[in-house]
Design a protein around this motif. Sequence first.
Motif, PDB file in Angstrom:
ATOM      1  N   VAL A   1      -7.360   5.603  -4.787  1.00 32.30           N
ATOM      2  CA  VAL A   1      -6.751   4.862  -3.676  1.00 32.30           C
ATOM      3  C   VAL A   1      -7.731   4.901  -2.514  1.00 32.30           C
ATOM      4  N   SER A   2      -8.017   3.754  -1.960  1.00 33.83           N
ATOM      5  CA  SER A   2      -8.898   3.691  -0.798  1.00 33.83           C
ATOM      6  C   SER A   2      -8.460   2.527   0.065  1.00 33.83           C
TER       7      SER A   2
ATOM      8  N   GLU B   1     -11.818   1.616  -3.917  1.00 32.80           N
ATOM      9  CA  GLU B   1     -11.045   1.970  -5.097  1.00 32.80           C
ATOM     10  C   GLU B   1     -11.841   1.634  -6.347  1.00 32.80           C
TER      11      GLU B   1
ATOM     12  N   ASN C   1      -7.200   8.677  -1.943  1.00 36.18           N
ATOM     13  CA  ASN C   1      -6.817   9.592  -3.012  1.00 36.18           C
ATOM     14  C   ASN C   1      -7.907   9.550  -4.071  1.00 36.18           C
TER      15      ASN C   1
ATOM     16  N   LYS D   1      -3.060  12.768  -2.070  1.00 38.07           N
ATOM     17  CA  LYS D   1      -3.323  11.664  -1.151  1.00 38.07           C
ATOM     18  C   LYS D   1      -3.552  12.204   0.260  1.00 38.07           C
ATOM     19  N   GLN D   2      -4.580  11.674   0.915  1.00 40.00           N
ATOM     20  CA  GLN D   2      -4.924  12.091   2.265  1.00 40.00           C
ATOM     21  C   GLN D   2      -4.894  10.885   3.195  1.00 40.00           C
ATOM     22  N   THR D   3      -4.349  11.106   4.381  1.00 41.53           N
ATOM     23  CA  THR D   3      -4.420  10.105   5.445  1.00 41.53           C
ATOM     24  C   THR D   3      -5.433  10.611   6.459  1.00 41.53           C
TER      25      THR D   3
ATOM     26  N   VAL E   1      -6.393   5.779   4.228  1.00 41.39           N
ATOM     27  CA  VAL E   1      -5.584   6.407   3.179  1.00 41.39           C
ATOM     28  C   VAL E   1      -6.447   6.519   1.931  1.00 41.39           C
TER      29      VAL E   1
ATOM     30  N   ALA F   1      -1.486  11.788  -7.154  1.00 40.69           N
ATOM     31  CA  ALA F   1      -2.787  11.135  -6.991  1.00 40.69           C
ATOM     32  C   ALA F   1      -2.661   9.629  -6.792  1.00 40.69           C
ATOM     33  N   ASP F   2      -1.427   9.125  -6.696  1.00 42.41           N
ATOM     34  CA  ASP F   2      -1.190   7.689  -6.538  1.00 42.41           C
ATOM     35  C   ASP F   2      -1.845   6.889  -7.657  1.00 42.41           C
TER      36      ASP F   2
ATOM     37  N   CYS G   1       0.820  -1.227   0.000  1.00 43.09           N
ATOM     38  CA  CYS G   1       0.000   0.000   0.000  1.00 43.09           C
ATOM     39  C   CYS G   1       0.849   1.271   0.000  1.00 43.09           C
TER      40      CYS G   1
END
Length: 1416
Positions: free
Chosen positions: A770-771, A791, A828, A836-838, A826, A283-284, A169
Amino acid sequence: MAAEQIFASPLVYTGNDGVQYVYVATTQNNIYKLDAKTGAIVQSRNLHVPFLQVELESCVDINPLIGITATGVIDPSTGIWYVTAKTYAEQFQNGNFSPSNPPGRFNGRYWQHAIHTEDLSEAADWPVLIDGTVFRNNPNRMFIGGIEHSRPGALLVGDYLYTGYASHCVQYNYTGAIIGFHKTTGKIIEAFTTEGGPEPNTIRGGGVWMSGGGMAYDGRGSMYFSTGNGYASQLKATGNAVPGRTPPTSLEEAAVNAKINDDGTLTIIDFFIPWEKNQLDGADKDLGTTPLEILPSDVFSCPNQRRIGVVTGKSGKTYWLDLDNLGGYQNGPNNLDAVIQVFQNENSVYAGAGVMPLGGGYVYISVTQYSTHVFKFSCNSAGNAVFTKLADTPDNNAYIVGTGHGTTTSLKGKEGTGLLWITDVDGQGLRVYDPIPPLNGGPLKKLNGFNVPGVTKFSRPVFGDGRVYVSTHQGYLYGFGSPVNSPLNCSSPYSFGSVPLNNASAPLTVTCKALTSTRVDAVGLKGDANFVLSSLPSVPFSLTSGQIFTFDVTCTPISVGPLSSDALINVTNSQPGFSSRVAVGLQGTGHSFKPLLAIAPNNITFNVIAGQPSSVQSALFSNLGDSPLTFTNISFSLVSETGPWVTPNPTSDGNWEVGKFVFVYLPTSIGPGDSAPISVKYAPDAPGNHTVYVMGFSDGGWALLNVFGIAGTNPKSVIEFQTIDGSGWVPYSSTTPFDLGTVFESQTRNLLMRITNGGGPNAVPLSITVSKPPYGIPGIIGKSNNIDLAEGASLGAGQSETANMYCNAPKSQVNLPSYNGSAVWVLNTGDPNQGKQTIQFTCTAAAEQVGPLFPNGTARYGYVGCFKENNPGRQLAVVAYSATKNNTNDRCTTACFGLGYVFAGTQYSQECWCGNAIPIQRDDDNNCNLGCTGSALQTCGGDGYFHNSAHISLFADLAKFDGNTTSPPLQITPSVGPYNFVGCYGEKGSKTLSEKSTVSNDMTVEVCHVFCGAMDPPYQYFGLEYATECYCGARLNPASALLDASSCSMPCKGSNSEFCGAGSVMQIYGLNATAATSSVVGRSSTAVTSATTTTVSVPASSRSTTSSQSVSSSASTSSSVLQSSLTSTSTVPPAPPSSSVSSVSKISSQTTSSTSTQTTSSSQATTATTSSSSSNPTTLSSSSSTPISPSTPPTPTPTPTPSVDSYDYAGCWTDPIDHGLPRALAALPALADPTSMTPALCATHCAQFAAFGLEYSRECWCGPHPSANSSLAANQADCNMPCAGDRSALCGGPARLSLYRSSDPAKISADPAVPASPIGNYSYAGCVADAAERRLLPVVVTDDAMTNGVCVAAAEAAGFKYAGTEYGRECWMGNATTGGSGRVEEGLCGMKCAGAMGELCGGSRLLSLWVRAAGT
């Protein structure tokens, strides 16, 4: 393989024995060899313990174990299977760890194995440890197995084996890597990192994972692979074009061509990185979510691109690449991509492309949440390759990420025999399609579909002889095929060749021979007007084995192109094992002598962001006829399909502009059977909807193409979280966690997280790229499922989607401090400005605070833990009360607070104990599992996790308790001050010391020392007895005999780490005395040897009554063990003291001097006065000392009471509690009365049971019969203790019961059991596991009179289907079951019903389940 997960694709291989096998590897690091036909496990082997997912925090993509996840490879020349396994360092291979106590991420290890397929044994020089390998192209980095993940399929080229690695990940300091081995020696010949420096080794990225796809080899020395995002930032966003032949050292978001050198090392030859690489990193959106695939060059080849590859990324873009010139970075027009073609799919793509070389060449791209797109290959007039989207599958792929890699098959490469196979994680797990699109441009024809539960994400079907295999994450490998034989041999298929439209071919005769006796019931055509059956025999008719029958078939094409159908013969067979239907394949090709125009697809749709670089799609004009086709005109309209027509504007580069669209390569003619692509660009500068209609007029007819364009603005991700009361929403801030508030134990709070596409009315769809939510990981916070906001999800303008988050405070004891839980998600999205956000979540779990409280509202008596009882004696000093109806922890802590004790403990549901000494052994809380009689929601002790040991729930006054829960081991204190341990003396009617005494529930050796040693002059001796009693004296009673030290077996009431004598056994200390043994030990097996004759020398004492004495005593044994260990080989195990009493208050200290009354209990001490004086030294020996006679007559010898009511005396029985076994009688908690216990009192207490027993002079125990571990004592004199309420009656002894039994049939004489089924309309369904976080049944009532009948009656009255009893007094009801883990061993439901002690009512988190009969 139950509960195992199969992420590595199975391998099908036929060895030297000619038998085909399937080789399977799992996440548990188990490998299997299966019979390919039967599925039987031929052999299996475990390679290592697997790595635990909990080491990876929020990364739950593979959960709970990560062992073998990469597809291996079998060398056909040797039969060796190469496979990569993730595990732990050698010291953890014993498996002594758990998810709650894992070895640690950096103890993770990767091993490369080479397995003989014959017997699954390891090849010589294998396995090879990869960890610690330094990368050849960057010595500043090395391989660290704990943070690396092997996912892609292995590649075997000549003598070399290659495996790829990425991250878990995108976490931690990983690097993409390819490790090469010599296939024979195991030597690591290449260690290549995609992060080649010179950046610091803290820079992560470039993972080689490709959703489990494999690295590709072109057969000419080049390896091709793709990589994920990274953060080296060697390439600028603009103005930094890099040719493909000068690759960067950091290969991130790259498609790579690597030369395999003669020594096995790799040299990077060429690369491609998308122009928006930096945005993709942010944006991963990995390019490398799919493998870089090589298309067969015998079909997919054009003059300008002879070798072509395809790769699709998480951005949804499919790239067709020239394998001889991948394109570098920003080398195209306007600094865009220099590639053959780019197609923007609607959503992310993780599945490798399916490729079909038949029919002119097709490529299949499976888009998450959307259909699988079908692209037709062709070359345009300029000699460039074009891939035109012609069709889609009729159904969509899974809503969540996981659709498998596209796979195609054919029958020996024959046209018309191709199949497209797609596996999926949702819906039908295996789908099969005709891979050739219909000429009318409709969807692919779906041929079959199968429901396969738990298909592993990104898996692909695997094929053997007439079989297809699908792997799952539920421990199953599914095999599909034709398991029966055909009853007819019809020599299928029949081919008619090329037949003109609307003409009939010459008939072909189908001849079928019977292979078994059968009856032909029907012969027909599978609904295809292109074929006609004739000369059919009348049905039904019978055939014997060997007979034949015939019929004719004619091909009459009504459409051009490949034609296929089946003549279906339905039969009834006389023998089993044969199919009931036979399909006869019919094939042909329809053709037209005249030109015939067709276009596919009929519609092209763009959905783009205004102002961004042009998007390109294409359609394919085809000439289906045998003569050249000439266009008379290609017309355009901005209004409708029928005009008005407008003239296109020519562009400077020779194309044609119509509105917001640009058309490239408009054909003027098409050769026979050929096609010509027409490419369309759409580059609007402002949001809006645009349309153009394209009509092609030709001598082969006309065809219409509709082109639609939707231009929007960037999407905007708006993340919100529900307020605690559910009435509003809190905007997301990266600095503030989402808070679920305070949740009390055994409760759950559910709140929603919401994502909205807030980009305005013209925003393009917002994709979730991303999820990684907290789903299925330990902790009190989690996500309810892995589907919502997963995702691949896509949100249109203004559209919102929510996902449920919960905080579950597990059932806990009261008076625990609140604690905080946290989790991260996590995330995005396609929002270019968010990245990307945590997302952090917090929650506070709180337990109820009861009993005396501090001013801040928290409990004064905090919960300390669950401690083992009877260890060997009661762990707290006194019992405050025993309440069969209203015991709670708040009542108990209040009672002990009032009595001034530090500790309070609840046990056996109804008892409350107090004391100042902490118990010795703290165990896991799951050993305390009994509800309180006053509140089933509270826990009051327990009978152990395995229901075999008593435990007490302990609380401590936090104003006095120092927090230390560790006690020294229980032992005889060797010395205190000037006093040394002398020995343990058994008494026969009178005390060993008797001049002065005191009784205290805080008694310790030190307390007694202070009491006796504080006199002036101090007493020569002091002794302890019955755990609470302290005696002083100048001499030892010669009637007392020196016993083995293990006879002192009662822990002190004031310290569970010290012994204080036992019943009628006094633990003696002498002033400056020589100990009776040479050393004192604790809980060990060390034996201490003493002399055969023991002499104790004592100095002069002013309290002696004679001037001189000299006595020798023979020791009772040649060796003594001063310890409590039950495993000692030199002593008899000590008898435990009393374990349960009913009611006393705190006992204050009492003192006497020169006893006038001698007792053997701990409850009496009378006071008298005496004086004495002497100054001469004294030597005492038991052989000549003068006894100290009591001043009152001795107590009469107790005798058994022959009968009480209907009970008769049955003798002296053993109570196995002294061996750590369950008690002989334990149907009820003990009734203990230190002053009034008699057989009559015990009989009254146990009136409902057929047996009762008395023990330790004051305890009463009840039950249906003695347990199997109890037996008649070999020495009946072991029961020697007088009853506390009648000194003439016998009430057992240490670990001995005076047993009474009744033959009254009304009394309970059998062990508790579930009542006979049925009860009314309900039948017993067994003992079923419940779950604290999600109850099996939703409705509960609690009753201290609970029985199974009461519960069933309540369910019947409420109309519920299910009823279940639990914890003895709970009744759970409902109409559907949820949670739990199914039926368990019946013996686990062992709790007696509160309202019927002869019945069982479930257990701890276990239901005795009853189900109502259908229709009642």
